[in-house]
Design an enzyme around this catalytic site. Sequence first.
Site, PDB file in Angstrom:
ATOM      1  N   LYS A 193      21.922  12.352 -10.720  1.00 23.10           N
ATOM      2  CA  LYS A 193      20.934  11.576 -11.482  1.00 23.10           C
ATOM      3  C   LYS A 193      21.477  10.169 -11.783  1.00 23.10           C
ATOM      4  O   LYS A 193      20.767   9.170 -11.649  1.00 23.10           O
ATOM      5  CB  LYS A 193      20.564  12.311 -12.780  1.00 23.10           C
ATOM      6  CG  LYS A 193      19.746  13.578 -12.507  1.00 23.10           C
ATOM      7  CD  LYS A 193      19.549  14.467 -13.733  1.00 23.10           C
ATOM      8  CE  LYS A 193      18.825  15.747 -13.335  1.00 23.10           C
ATOM      9  NZ  LYS A 193      18.616  16.698 -14.440  1.00 23.10           N
TER      10      LYS A 193
ATOM     11  N   GLN B 278      21.124  17.799 -20.244  1.00 25.61           N
ATOM     12  CA  GLN B 278      21.103  18.756 -19.132  1.00 25.61           C
ATOM     13  C   GLN B 278      21.166  20.186 -19.657  1.00 25.61           C
ATOM     14  O   GLN B 278      21.969  20.519 -20.523  1.00 25.61           O
ATOM     15  CB  GLN B 278      22.295  18.452 -18.191  1.00 25.61           C
ATOM     16  CG  GLN B 278      22.304  19.253 -16.902  1.00 25.61           C
ATOM     17  CD  GLN B 278      21.158  18.939 -15.949  1.00 25.61           C
ATOM     18  OE1 GLN B 278      20.567  17.864 -15.990  1.00 25.61           O
ATOM     19  NE2 GLN B 278      20.824  19.869 -15.083  1.00 25.61           N
TER      20      GLN B 278
ATOM     21  N   ASP C 201      12.528  13.969 -19.396  1.00 22.81           N
ATOM     22  CA  ASP C 201      12.475  15.282 -18.735  1.00 22.81           C
ATOM     23  C   ASP C 201      11.137  15.968 -19.011  1.00 22.81           C
ATOM     24  O   ASP C 201      10.797  16.964 -18.371  1.00 22.81           O
ATOM     25  CB  ASP C 201      13.598  16.190 -19.266  1.00 22.81           C
ATOM     26  CG  ASP C 201      14.690  16.424 -18.236  1.00 22.81           C
ATOM     27  OD1 ASP C 201      14.392  16.309 -17.033  1.00 22.81           O
ATOM     28  OD2 ASP C 201      15.823  16.710 -18.645  1.00 22.81           O
TER      29      ASP C 201
END
Length: 290
Positions: free
Chosen positions: A52, A96, A119
């Site tokens: 990412k 994450q 997200d």
Amino acid sequence: MILLDGKKTSNDIKQEIAEKVAELKKHGKKTPHLAAVIVGSNGASVTYVNAKVKACEKVGFDSTLIQLPADVSEVELLKKIDALNNDDNIDGFIVQLPLPKHINEHKITLAINPAKDVDGFHPENLGRMVLDLPGFLPATPYGIVQLLDRYEIETSGKNCVVIGRSHIVGSPMSILMARNTKVGNCTVTLTHSRTKNLEEITRKADIIIVALGKTEFLTGDMVKEGVVVVDVGITRVEDASKKSGFRLLGDVNFEEVSKKASHITPVPGGVGPMTIASLLMNTLQAVDLK
Ligand code: GUN
């Protein structure tokens, strides 16, 4: 059979984003800035987060990687989130998953400012998705929608079967495929571990999205000719012949299913890169929200 090439599609999207970023910079606007928080050193999570950050560099975003030890307390992590929420330089950030067991994931997700939740995991963004209001779509389902869109897969009126009801993939995916949008208008069946006679359901499916984390679960006898198959699974299995010591397997038996499918995603190189492309798209959108 046409391969739904997530790597190529995500590179196309990155190219488009890079052009928009160059344009922003040319006009003296702020460079989009994504931060990623990782707790502990789970091998797969570290790989994903590094990918990412690398993608940010590729499109010209600024990025910040925040690595916290596996035993960081929930309070400390919440403090870090609060700091990111209040840092004007950060347009969007992700934490994450999965997190260590002593940390409550829901509490963490709720603490993220919805306007920076690139997200798309915050209940406000999930609610916006259900209500067709603008907001951040969850990165992996959004990536799958983009992939189907760019390959011009007809979805309207089709039977779409989603296997797996996770909060981050299966459940939101089922909602997106039923929406009244270009990629959408499907008759959706969301299946899970208590579903009876799954093969009967999958054999009637025009589109199957598999996200349950069981290697090679969907086999050739479970699908009809001409099906479109999207494989979200990505499991590391030991393989001494590989330099890394493992290879990646999806939730679909590719060898069998690809013989019957009209379109299918590979693993790796299918959904994974598309998740990253969505994250970048969401981050670009986050700049406008501030
Ligand atoms: N773990 C697996 N997929 C994801 C994702 O898309 N975002 C985050 N934050 N964690 C994940």
